[in-house]
Design an enzyme around this catalytic site. Sequence first.
Site, mmCIF file in Angstrom:
data_model
loop_
_atom_site.group_PDB
_atom_site.id
_atom_site.type_symbol
_atom_site.label_atom_id
_atom_site.label_comp_id
_atom_site.label_asym_id
_atom_site.label_seq_id
_atom_site.Cartn_x
_atom_site.Cartn_y
_atom_site.Cartn_z
ATOM 1 N N LYS A 1 -12.314 -1.447 6.497
ATOM 2 C CA LYS A 1 -11.736 -2.398 7.232
ATOM 3 C C LYS A 1 -12.097 -2.394 8.552
ATOM 4 O O LYS A 1 -12.590 -3.328 9.174
ATOM 5 C CB LYS A 1 -10.113 -2.078 7.334
ATOM 6 C CG LYS A 1 -9.187 -2.505 6.036
ATOM 7 C CD LYS A 1 -9.898 -2.141 4.537
ATOM 8 C CE LYS A 1 -9.298 -2.730 3.469
ATOM 9 N NZ LYS A 1 -7.929 -1.902 3.060
ATOM 10 N N TRP B 1 0.856 -1.080 0.257
ATOM 11 C CA TRP B 1 -0.104 -0.138 -0.010
ATOM 12 C C TRP B 1 0.766 1.231 -0.071
ATOM 13 O O TRP B 1 0.495 2.259 -0.720
ATOM 14 C CB TRP B 1 -0.927 0.263 1.100
ATOM 15 C CG TRP B 1 -2.231 -1.137 0.860
ATOM 16 C CD1 TRP B 1 -2.401 -2.097 1.662
ATOM 17 C CD2 TRP B 1 -2.982 -0.871 -0.207
ATOM 18 N NE1 TRP B 1 -3.458 -2.879 1.239
ATOM 19 C CE2 TRP B 1 -3.905 -2.265 -0.209
ATOM 20 C CE3 TRP B 1 -3.391 -0.301 -1.430
ATOM 21 C CZ2 TRP B 1 -4.911 -2.633 -0.979
ATOM 22 C CZ3 TRP B 1 -4.227 -0.839 -2.281
ATOM 23 C CH2 TRP B 1 -5.249 -1.831 -1.861
ATOM 24 N N ASP C 1 -1.328 6.834 6.144
ATOM 25 C CA ASP C 1 -2.486 5.742 5.760
ATOM 26 C C ASP C 1 -2.748 4.766 6.747
ATOM 27 O O ASP C 1 -2.156 3.870 6.962
ATOM 28 C CB ASP C 1 -2.137 4.949 4.500
ATOM 29 C CG ASP C 1 -3.184 4.084 3.922
ATOM 30 O OD1 ASP C 1 -4.335 3.838 4.578
ATOM 31 O OD2 ASP C 1 -2.859 3.305 2.757
HETATM 32 C C1 LIG Z 1 -7.493 -1.490 1.592
HETATM 33 C C2 LIG Z 1 -6.296 -0.473 1.849
HETATM 34 C C3 LIG Z 1 -6.148 0.511 0.797
HETATM 35 C C4 LIG Z 1 -7.040 0.808 -0.381
HETATM 36 O O1 LIG Z 1 -8.287 0.950 0.160
HETATM 37 P P1 LIG Z 1 -9.539 1.378 -1.288
HETATM 38 O O2 LIG Z 1 -10.432 1.850 -0.238
HETATM 39 O O3 LIG Z 1 -9.745 0.052 -1.946
HETATM 40 O O4 LIG Z 1 -8.674 2.438 -2.330
HETATM 41 C C5 LIG Z 1 -4.983 1.482 1.050
HETATM 42 N N1 LIG Z 1 -4.504 1.173 2.141
HETATM 43 C C6 LIG Z 1 -4.478 0.302 3.119
HETATM 44 C C7 LIG Z 1 -3.557 0.341 4.113
HETATM 45 C C8 LIG Z 1 -5.554 -0.786 3.104
HETATM 46 O O5 LIG Z 1 -5.590 -1.476 3.751
#
Ligand SMILES: *Cc1c(COP(=O)(O)O)cnc(C)c1O
Length: 360
Positions: A196, A100, A172
């Site tokens: 999540k 990511w 993030d």
């Molecule tokens: C799932 C995830 C993403 C991507 O998320 P989207 O909503 O599909 O764009 C980005 N960073 C992390 C850490 C993730 O777990």
Amino acid sequence: MKRLFNFCAGPAAMPTAVLQKAQEELLNYQDLGMSVMEMSHRSTHYIEIASRAEQHLRQLMNIGDDYTVLFLQGGASLQFAGVPLNLLSGTADYLETGAWSKKAYQEAKRYDMLGTVNLVASGQDGHYTDVPDVGTWQVNDQADYFHYCSNETIHGVQITCPPKLDVPLVVDMSSDILSRPINVNDFGMIYAGAQKNIGPAGLTLVIIQKSLLGRAAAICPSVMNYSTQAAADSMLNTPASYAWYLAGLVFEWLLAQGGVETIAKLNQQKATLLYQAIDNSDFYDNRVKKHCRSLMNVPFQLADSTLEPLFLEQAQQAGLLNLQGHRAVGGMRASLYNAIGLDAVQALVSFMADFEKRYG
Ligand SMILES: *Cc1c(COP(=O)(O)O)cnc(C)c1O
């Protein structure tokens, strides 16, 4: 009706109590004769739902008045572009600890007409099983911001202690927001896709220090502009209104559990149980260095990888769903977000012991 144990990485399990509440309110919200998803986002009732969700999030994370909270769309992936479009004018530093943060770096690179995008270090050579040692980072103390990912959902690498740097940290937190106490003041900006640990897909949280607003590049689309969205209370256009409402129900549920401190203890207990099961066996293996193992996403392999399809098939039969690892790393992965109870992890661990007895 039986709900099974769902270890999906995302969209992930929701607390059953939240789904029940949503079900009760689905057709007729508070005697208004309509569903929340049918309401105007400009109506008093909806604005009340939206601002209550924000207040509860502020309470859970102890977010001060010097931070703006935005409820946006487009997922964390859109923020990979939103961050440079809003904050990059000179240089930006990126740390790469998994899939990511690599994507975030690559997306920011596409905006290098706005400034220089610098990779400070990467864990790629070690297959993302460790966080590169701080001493090796090529940081720029004049950077507009330093970007990293606090929990690499695919590789199972977590950074719980924010780096001590003189530039704003942009993180993030998609897969570990609200899983443990943090000090929001350590960060310039936190963002997270909802699917999540917050609610359903379609909603993305941005928590940003107000002093970082007003810096967007001229080419930044209005709906992605944090200042514009802040001025419009995240309703510059139609927000993900139902997902926002469900996130609000999750925040209420989390407060009723005792908040982030309480859930963090449970999360620690869940992860410890699973890592112990893995470490105490030669049959299972997790390759991430112990100091940065994720409490949320636990990837693991079987010593004999030919048994993995059988493991997954039998796990599913035992009511343990979505344990396959991400296609980039293979093997298995158990995601242990807030909505996963200790009973789910106990069931997984006992299945693992039983499977080892039969095939080990
Ligand atoms: C799932 C995830 C993403 C991507 O998320 P989207 O909503 O599909 O764009 C980005 N960073 C992390 C850490 C993730 O777990």
